[in-house]
Design a protein around this motif. Structure first.
Motif, PDB file in Angstrom:
ATOM      1  N   GLU A 269      -4.138 -45.008 -19.078  1.00 20.13           N
ATOM      2  CA  GLU A 269      -4.369 -43.615 -18.724  1.00 20.13           C
ATOM      3  C   GLU A 269      -3.653 -43.300 -17.413  1.00 20.13           C
ATOM      4  O   GLU A 269      -3.389 -44.185 -16.599  1.00 20.13           O
ATOM      5  CB  GLU A 269      -5.871 -43.376 -18.543  1.00 20.13           C
ATOM      6  CG  GLU A 269      -6.688 -43.567 -19.799  1.00 20.13           C
ATOM      7  CD  GLU A 269      -6.419 -42.479 -20.802  1.00 20.13           C
ATOM      8  OE1 GLU A 269      -6.001 -41.375 -20.398  1.00 20.13           O
ATOM      9  OE2 GLU A 269      -6.594 -42.730 -22.009  1.00 20.13           O
ATOM     10  N   ASP A 273      -6.937 -40.254 -13.929  1.00 23.75           N
ATOM     11  CA  ASP A 273      -8.032 -40.244 -14.892  1.00 23.75           C
ATOM     12  C   ASP A 273      -8.743 -41.590 -15.008  1.00 23.75           C
ATOM     13  O   ASP A 273      -9.776 -41.699 -15.634  1.00 23.75           O
ATOM     14  CB  ASP A 273      -7.514 -39.846 -16.281  1.00 23.75           C
ATOM     15  CG  ASP A 273      -6.965 -38.432 -16.277  1.00 23.75           C
ATOM     16  OD1 ASP A 273      -7.415 -37.648 -15.432  1.00 23.75           O
ATOM     17  OD2 ASP A 273      -6.096 -38.150 -17.124  1.00 23.75           O
ATOM     18  N   GLU A 276     -12.452 -42.099 -13.971  1.00 20.30           N
ATOM     19  CA  GLU A 276     -13.481 -41.514 -14.812  1.00 20.30           C
ATOM     20  C   GLU A 276     -13.862 -42.420 -15.981  1.00 20.30           C
ATOM     21  O   GLU A 276     -14.902 -42.245 -16.590  1.00 20.30           O
ATOM     22  CB  GLU A 276     -12.993 -40.165 -15.359  1.00 20.30           C
ATOM     23  CG  GLU A 276     -12.688 -39.157 -14.259  1.00 20.30           C
ATOM     24  CD  GLU A 276     -12.180 -37.846 -14.834  1.00 20.30           C
ATOM     25  OE1 GLU A 276     -12.207 -37.719 -16.093  1.00 20.30           O
ATOM     26  OE2 GLU A 276     -11.757 -36.980 -14.064  1.00 20.30           O
ATOM     27  N   PRO A 278     -13.045 -44.356 -19.810  1.00 21.15           N
ATOM     28  CA  PRO A 278     -12.752 -43.774 -21.127  1.00 21.15           C
ATOM     29  C   PRO A 278     -13.794 -42.745 -21.534  1.00 21.15           C
ATOM     30  O   PRO A 278     -14.973 -42.882 -21.216  1.00 21.15           O
ATOM     31  CB  PRO A 278     -12.782 -44.992 -22.058  1.00 21.15           C
ATOM     32  CG  PRO A 278     -13.645 -45.984 -21.350  1.00 21.15           C
ATOM     33  CD  PRO A 278     -13.392 -45.778 -19.891  1.00 21.15           C
ATOM     34  N   ALA A 279     -13.347 -41.713 -22.227  1.00 16.28           N
ATOM     35  CA  ALA A 279     -14.257 -40.677 -22.709  1.00 16.28           C
ATOM     36  C   ALA A 279     -15.169 -41.255 -23.791  1.00 16.28           C
ATOM     37  O   ALA A 279     -14.781 -42.183 -24.511  1.00 16.28           O
ATOM     38  CB  ALA A 279     -13.460 -39.502 -23.266  1.00 16.28           C
ATOM     39  N   PRO A 280     -16.371 -40.744 -23.930  1.00 17.09           N
ATOM     40  CA  PRO A 280     -17.277 -41.233 -24.980  1.00 17.09           C
ATOM     41  C   PRO A 280     -16.650 -41.194 -26.372  1.00 17.09           C
ATOM     42  O   PRO A 280     -16.872 -42.092 -27.189  1.00 17.09           O
ATOM     43  CB  PRO A 280     -18.473 -40.286 -24.867  1.00 17.09           C
ATOM     44  CG  PRO A 280     -18.463 -39.847 -23.435  1.00 17.09           C
ATOM     45  CD  PRO A 280     -17.022 -39.744 -23.063  1.00 17.09           C
ATOM     46  N   ASP A 282     -13.512 -41.581 -27.126  1.00  8.90           N
ATOM     47  CA  ASP A 282     -12.584 -42.698 -27.267  1.00  8.90           C
ATOM     48  C   ASP A 282     -13.340 -44.004 -27.498  1.00  8.90           C
ATOM     49  O   ASP A 282     -12.899 -44.864 -28.281  1.00  8.90           O
ATOM     50  CB  ASP A 282     -11.712 -42.830 -26.015  1.00  8.90           C
ATOM     51  CG  ASP A 282     -10.766 -41.649 -25.851  1.00  8.90           C
ATOM     52  OD1 ASP A 282     -10.342 -41.092 -26.885  1.00  8.90           O
ATOM     53  OD2 ASP A 282     -10.464 -41.288 -24.697  1.00  8.90           O
TER      54      ASP A 282
END
Length: 487
Positions: A269, A273, A276, A278-280, A282
């Motif tokens: 990433e 970013d 933060e 990984p996004a949920p 992902d």
């Protein structure tokens, strides 16, 4: 040496014949799509002449046939895509590269590719088609690096031999699997009382013996067909030389290496970013737990089918279900598995385009009565002893026009099975004799070779001269084997 150059003197009879046939085919053979269009016109004309059909009738038969086998077409696409996804797993690719490093001569290289293709085709024709193509390419690359002059078009034919000989005797054979499927067309027509289990077809001693003998004979022919170094066209004439030394994640060449790191590790990433995390979404997409649970559930369902029904549980739907979930079990990450299916779609694209055209040809042959006329004409001259040979020839002739094992079997199967019952031939015996004819003339019709052509970067006309030579060499062997081997 280009195969369009005159053949040099010397070499054995089979080698010289292969070169001459390859020269003619390379000059005259059209692309697979044009091949289908030309066959469409040929069947259109023959239907009018032989069956007395009018032009408008033949056009309507053609249109009706276009969409007759959408379910079966989807089953065939799934077979090739599930095979493609498994074949391109890094561990499978790494194993192929290690195998490709074994041969020390051009003869060994060609024979090894052919045997691997034929054995895998018995397991899964889609896997064989893709692995055979990848293996032919990897073998060509390995031979180039070692300075072994091996004829690349023949390597590609060797990678295609599973589709041209053994697949329809195996676990993904359309005719035996359709017979084994509950409430199949033949049960509905009253030709058979119920499903015919694979113990009478695929797993019969007859089919297993024919498979083993055929692999051995084809391996011998491939050995004799291999051109000498001065007649060989290396992979560099078909694949850019820089592609032979592709970079791997560790900066080396791809020989003997695995790119599993590329598959398993996410793309970095941007720096801003990373804090933060990984996004949920992902995390869910990459969840090995979610992928693993559903994969194991699917594998367990397949295991239960065989536990409760034995080998007779095998049919087209079970086969596709099994390979779909085995593939997911290998990759485990749902997002990665989906991406691999996206790549596999390209390999199946040619089949998606051409399948309706060949279905249209089949529609003309069925609607006009031409297919039944051909089948009945051939089967009428058979006896109890010659029936297996005649069934093979019947399938071989029709497969030239309709290279779809299952679709062809739906049309010709009733005539074949009724003739077999009249002569007292076991249904399993008739089916497996028929099956090899459907596979055999794939060595002339390039329809199923489309994914292989894309992977190996070769044109149909550059390899099918040798494929046709293999087809001709197999004729006397198959005639004798089908007549002599007991059921």
């Amino acid at each position: 040496m280009s195969s369009t150059e005159p053949a040099a003197a010397g070499g054995n009879v089979i080698e010289r014949a292969g070169e001459r046939i390859a020269d003619v085919v390379e000059r005259w053979m059209p692309s697979p799509f044009l091949f289908a269009i030309i066959l469409t016109y040929a069947v259109f004309a023959v239907g009018m002449i032989v069956e007395g059909q009018g032009p408008s009738d033949m056009v309507l038969h053609w249109y009706d046939g276009f969409w007759a086998f959408l379910t079966f077409a989807m089953q065939m696409v799934l077979i090739i895509m599930t095979g493609f996804v498994i074949a391109y797993h890094p561990r499978v690719n790494d194993a192929l590269q290690r195998l490709a490093a074994i041969p020390s001569s051009r003869h060994q290289a060609v024979v090894l590719v052919g045997v691997v293709s034929m054995v895998l085709a018995w397991v899964h024709w889609g896997l064989s088609l893709v692995v055979g193509a990848i293996f032919a390419r990897e073998m060509g690359k390995a031979a180039f690096r070692k300075g072994v002059d091996v004829h690349y078009p023949l390597l590609c034919v060797a990678g295609y031999m599973g589709l041209g000989l053994t697949w329809h005797w195996g676990l993904s054979g359309s005719a035996p699997l359709l017979l084994a499927t509950p409430e199949n067309e033949f049960v509905e027509l009253g030709i058979v009382d119920g499903p015919v289990g694979t113990s009478a077809t695929i797993f019969s001693t007859y089919a297993l013996t024919l498979t083993a003998l055929s692999i051995a004979f084809a391996a011998i022919v491939l050995y004799l067909l291999t051109p000498s170094p001065e007649r060989s066209a290396e992979i560099t004439e078909y694949v850019a030389e820089e592609e032979l030394f592709e970079a791997t994640p560790d900066g080396g060449t791809d020989e003997g290496a695995s790119d599993e790191e590329v598959i398993d590790e996410p793309t970095p990433e941007p720096e801003a970013d990373r804090d933060e995390g990984p996004a949920p979404a992902d995390m869910i997409d990459d969840s090995r737990v979610l992928g693993g649970i559903i994969a194991l559930t699917g594998v367990a369902v397949v295991g239960w089918q065989f536990w409760s029904q034995g080998l007779d549980a095998l049919n087209l739907n079970v086969l596709n279900f099994a390979f779909l979930f085995v593939g997911l079990a290998i990759y485990t990450q749902p997002a990665v598995y989906r991406e691999r299916f996206g790549e596999a779609a390209e390999a199946a694209a040619g089949i998606v385009l051409l399948f309706p055209f060949f279905a249209g040809i089949q529609g003309m042959m069925t609607g006009s009565g031409l297919a039944e006329t051909m089948a009945e004409g051939l089967l009428a001259v058979s006896t109890t002893g010659t029936f297996p040979v005649i069934a093979w020839l019947t399938a071989a002739v029709v497969n030239l026009f309709v290279p779809s094992g299952g679709g062809e079997w739906i049309v010709l199967g009733p005539s074949v099975l009724e003739a077999a019952q009249d002569l007292g031939i076991p249904i399993g015996h008739a089916t497996m004799a028929y099956a090899v004819g459907d596979a055999h003339t794939n060595l002339l019709n390039p329809f199923w070779a489309i994914p292989l052509l894309a992977i190996t970067n070769i044109r149909a006309r550059e390899m099918f001269g040798y494929a046709i030579t293999m087809l001709l060499a197999l004729i006397p062997f198959l005639a004798v084997a089908l007549y002599v081997v007991p059921y």
